[in-house]
Scaffold this active site. Structure first.
Site, short mmCIF file in Angstrom:
data_model
loop_
_atom_site.label_atom_id
_atom_site.label_comp_id
_atom_site.label_asym_id
_atom_site.label_seq_id
_atom_site.Cartn_x
_atom_site.Cartn_y
_atom_site.Cartn_z
N GLY A 339 -7.81 3.58 20.46
CA GLY A 339 -6.78 2.94 21.11
C GLY A 339 -5.53 3.51 21.17
N HIS A 576 3.37 -3.26 -3.50
CA HIS A 576 2.28 -2.07 -3.25
C HIS A 576 2.67 -1.07 -2.41
CE1 HIS A 576 -1.92 -0.99 -3.73
NE2 HIS A 576 -1.72 -0.10 -2.63
N GLU A 577 3.02 -1.65 -1.05
CA GLU A 577 3.36 -0.33 -0.11
C GLU A 577 4.81 0.26 -0.69
OE1 GLU A 577 1.30 0.75 1.78
OE2 GLU A 577 -0.15 -0.92 1.41
#
Length: 746
Positions: A339, A576-577
């Site tokens: 995509g 987390h990120e």
């Protein structure tokens, strides 16, 4: 991670056993809607015959294909029958109701969502949707189990359809229902003639047998062409006999030259038969006009756009006779997630270079049931391009060709012959001037290295998911004539003054794209194809409401793509990120290009770096970066979640594989570093308490300690970045750099 799991499949009778039908099942019997063509009638009769042989009916098939996670496998002996069966499914004939057919290979799991998306649309009506494994062309055998697993995770029933040699054993053994359709017999064909033409069934059966007609040789196209209302019975039987004889002659011509796909035979003499479908689709350049796709204005293409412009300049010189074709850079391989616009780029290149575009694919070549068919399809595609030069040959799904295998491995002869033939064809196209070869793949690592050498696909360009600026431009492009109305209906808090200066033409100006940045932020992590679909759906909703497309139509659908996360889960993802980002920056991997916790795809995108020495120290920092999300959770939330693991592409899996490679393949092991050990086989040793497993675990423990120490030293950075990510949902490099700089000086 997934917020919910599909319900367990209900038991369905397998094709090898017989059970009594319940009243509920009988009540679900499909309405009788007979096909209108002979091939459809014959296909439906073959299904009913296979069901009856197992003591079942079509109502049992309906029940099976209405149950999430159930696998039904149809084994076909007639070439082309799979396509007819899938048409019957989609038009409502097979199950008594229209069913949306979703190619299982296009399903994409959205971590954190309770729903799943496909390139065909949303899965809002699962009772009317079936994931399809079209083994005659939709999937290669190596992709089948992966696609099946994705469909099951999506909570969809799965229908696998293919020829006897195309259905993997796993799809027979693991199916809830297996229907072996076999070949048509005279009685089935006579019934089709009776239904469509009004002939007496017994008379039709006698005529077929009297003519010695081999009905088992007929394919669906033969049946549809020969059995038509209004034709007399003798003409129908004579036509069918002639077509059956032609099929027999074609089969004799192909068996002398084509190796068996399952046995890995090599190529032989050319076949006398021709493919039933063109190997290439030809697209001509659009006439110059406002709004046509051009490579130079296509957003998000980066280095691919630069290559296109360089090639355009070289083509002008080549056409003028001042530059030899051998001096042009006319080969490129586009790699990136689905995509991202690889096919769109090829279409835009067609317009920019004013050259015809020949479109083919590796999967299309491999549809042939024999090796000779595959080689013929490949050769035909290149021959057509050489004959039409100057031209662009676009080869989609290039990774389907795979790579050569060591002699002795299963089917090595088959795959080696295919790769070698493609190498020959690409080398031959070098000598044929005017052929630009563009390849596209989602998995560049699955291509044979020889295909990437000079003279072949010598340039490989990664097309990543678009950043926010590119998403705004993609939105502007797909909004088209609705752009002005959408920008005008933006909420006041979303409007940027620079985009609405007096006299600004929002339909064509760069500030118009800037006005779409709030929508682009919501679209972070989506592909260009995702954006196109959402705009199309919003436009459809506005059209049905009798009004023009508005800002709210697009915003509503973008927000609908976001998972419904609890505040606790959303904060955990942000922590987390942010942990990945802080450790990556501190340990020398640069400022992350993007962070996002929305759209169901939380990720940290680390910029591509220059080649650096792969030392133990470098690998240890990489391990710490991979485990930094887990370390951040332990520091901020007091416990770790499963977010760093769970799949083969997870942080924990990647870290484990890297630590294993250090011990076994890179010469960096703590014990016996000079002994090379195959990494795949070594993974088995991690299941036991072996010395290798203990060394790998020790490396991971040390990396986690390094990540924790780094984050504790920059706790202010971690908290500030977490808060910013929670507020925005997505951040890009400039914003991340500013936050790291501010916090770093605190």
């Amino acid at each position: 991670m997934s917020a919910s799991k599909p319900s367990a499949p209900k038991p369905v009778t397998a094709g090898r056993t017989t059970t009594k039908r319940s009243r509920a099942t009988a009540a679900a019997a499909p309405s009788s809607v007979p096909p209108t063509t002979a091939d459809g009638l014959v296909a439906l009769a073959l299904v009913d015959r296979a069901l009856a042989a197992s003591g079942l009916s079509r109502a049992d098939l309906v029940a099976a294909l209405s149950t999430p996670g159930v696998l039904v496998t149809l084994v076909c002996d007639t070439e082309g029958l799979a396509g007819t069966l899938l048409d019957l499914l989609e038009t409502g004939v097979l199950l008594g109701r229209p069913v949306e057919r979703i190619p299982a290979s296009r399903l994409r799991l959205q971590p954190g969502l309770t729903e799943y998306l496909s390139d065909h649309g949303d899965l809002s009506r699962p009772e009317h949707q079936v994931a399809v494994l079209d083994l005659s062309g939709d999937l290669l055998p190596s992709f089948v189990l992966d696609a099946l697993a994705r469909a099951v995770r999506c909570g969809l029933p799965v229908l696998a359809v293919g020829g006897r040699d195309e259905v993997p054993e796993a799809l027979r053994l693991g199916a809830n229902l297996v229907l072996d359709l076999g070949l048509p017999d005279p009685a089935i064909v006579a019934a089709a003639i009776c239904h469509l033409c009004g002939a007496d069934r017994a008379e039709a059966l006698a005529a077929i047998r009297g003519a010695g007609l081999s009905v088992e040789r007929l394919v669906p196209d033969d049946l549809a062409a020969a059995i038509r209302p209004g034709l007399p019975l003798p003409a129908i039987v004579a036509t069918l006999a002639h077509l059956a004889e032609e099929r027999a002659a074609d089969a004799e011509g192909s068996t002398t030259g084509s190796g068996d796909k399952g046995r890995g035979g090599a190529a032989g003499p050319a076949r006398t038969s021709t493919p039933s479908k063109p190997v290439v689709d030809v697209i001509l350049p659009e006439p110059p006009a406002t709004g046509r796709l051009l490579a130079e204005t296509l957003p998000g293409m980066g280095r691919a756009r630069d290559w296109a412009m360089d090639l355009a300049a070289d083509l002008r010189s080549w056409r003028a006779g001042t530059l030899a074709w051998s001096q042009t850079s006319s080969r490129i391989l586009l790699a990136g997630p689905p995509g991202t616009g690889k096919t769109t780029f090829a279409r835009a290149l067609c317009n920019s270079l004013d050259l015809p575009l020949h479109v083919t694919s590796g999967a299309q070549w491999l549809r042939g049931s024999h090796l000779g068919h595959v080689l013929d399809a490949m050769t035909e595609a290149f021959a057509a391009a050489v004959a039409a030069a100057p031209v662009i040959l676009f080869i989609d799904e290039a990774d389907a060709i795979g790579m050569r295998r060591p002699i002795g491995e299963p089917h090595a002869d088959y795959w080696n012959t295919i790769v070698n033939r493609l190498l020959e064809l690409m080398d031959g196209a070098v000598r044929a001037e005017g052929v630009v070869i563009v390849g596209a793949t989602n998995r560049p690592g699955h291509l044979d290295p020889a295909l990437l050498r000079s003279g072949r696909w010598e340039r490989q360009i990664e097309i990543p998911l678009p950043d926010r600026a590119a998403l705004a431009a993609i939105l502007a492009h797909h909004l088209g004539t609705d752009l002005a109305a959408v920008v005008a209906t933006a909420p006041d808090e979303e409007k940027e003054p620079a985009a609405f200066a007096p006299g600004t033409d929002v339909s064509t100006s760069a500030p118009a794209a800037a006005a779409l940045l709030p929508l682009a932020r919501l679209a972070t992590g989506l592909s260009g194809a995702d954006v196109e679909r959402l705009v199309r759906e919003g436009r459809g909703a506005a059209r049905r409401a009798g009004r023009t497309l508005a800002w709210a139509d697009v915003e509503e659908r973008l927000r609908g793509m976001r998972p419904r996360l609890s505040p606790e889960l959303r904060r955990g993802l942000a922590v987390h990120e942010a942990g990945h980002a802080v450790v990556a920056h501190t340990l020398g991997f640069g400022v992350p290009a993007r962070l996002t916790i929305d759209n169901g795809r939380p990720f940290t995108e680390i910029p591509e770096e220059e080649m650096v020495p792969e030392t133990s120290a470098r690998f240890e920092r990489t391990l710490a970066m991979l485990l930094a999300g887990r370390a951040a959770e332990e520091i901020v939330l007091d416990e770790a979640s499963a977010a760093s693991g769970g799949s083969g592409s997870s942080d924990l899996a990647r870290a484990t594989r890297l630590a294993l490679a250090m011990e076994t393949r890179c010469g960096l092991g703590r014990e016996r570093p000079l002994v090379f050990r195959d990494g795949e086989r070594a993974e088995v040793l991690l299941l036991a308490d072996s010395p290798l497993a203990r060394n790998v675990a020790a490396r991971l423990d040390e990396a986690l300690v390094l990540a924790r120490q780094t984050l504790l030293a920059r706790r202010t950075v971690l908290d500030r970045l977490t808060d910013a990510l929670l507020a925005a949902g997505a951040l890009e490099d400039a914003e991340i750099a500013a936050l790291l700089g501010e916090a770093g000086s605190a």
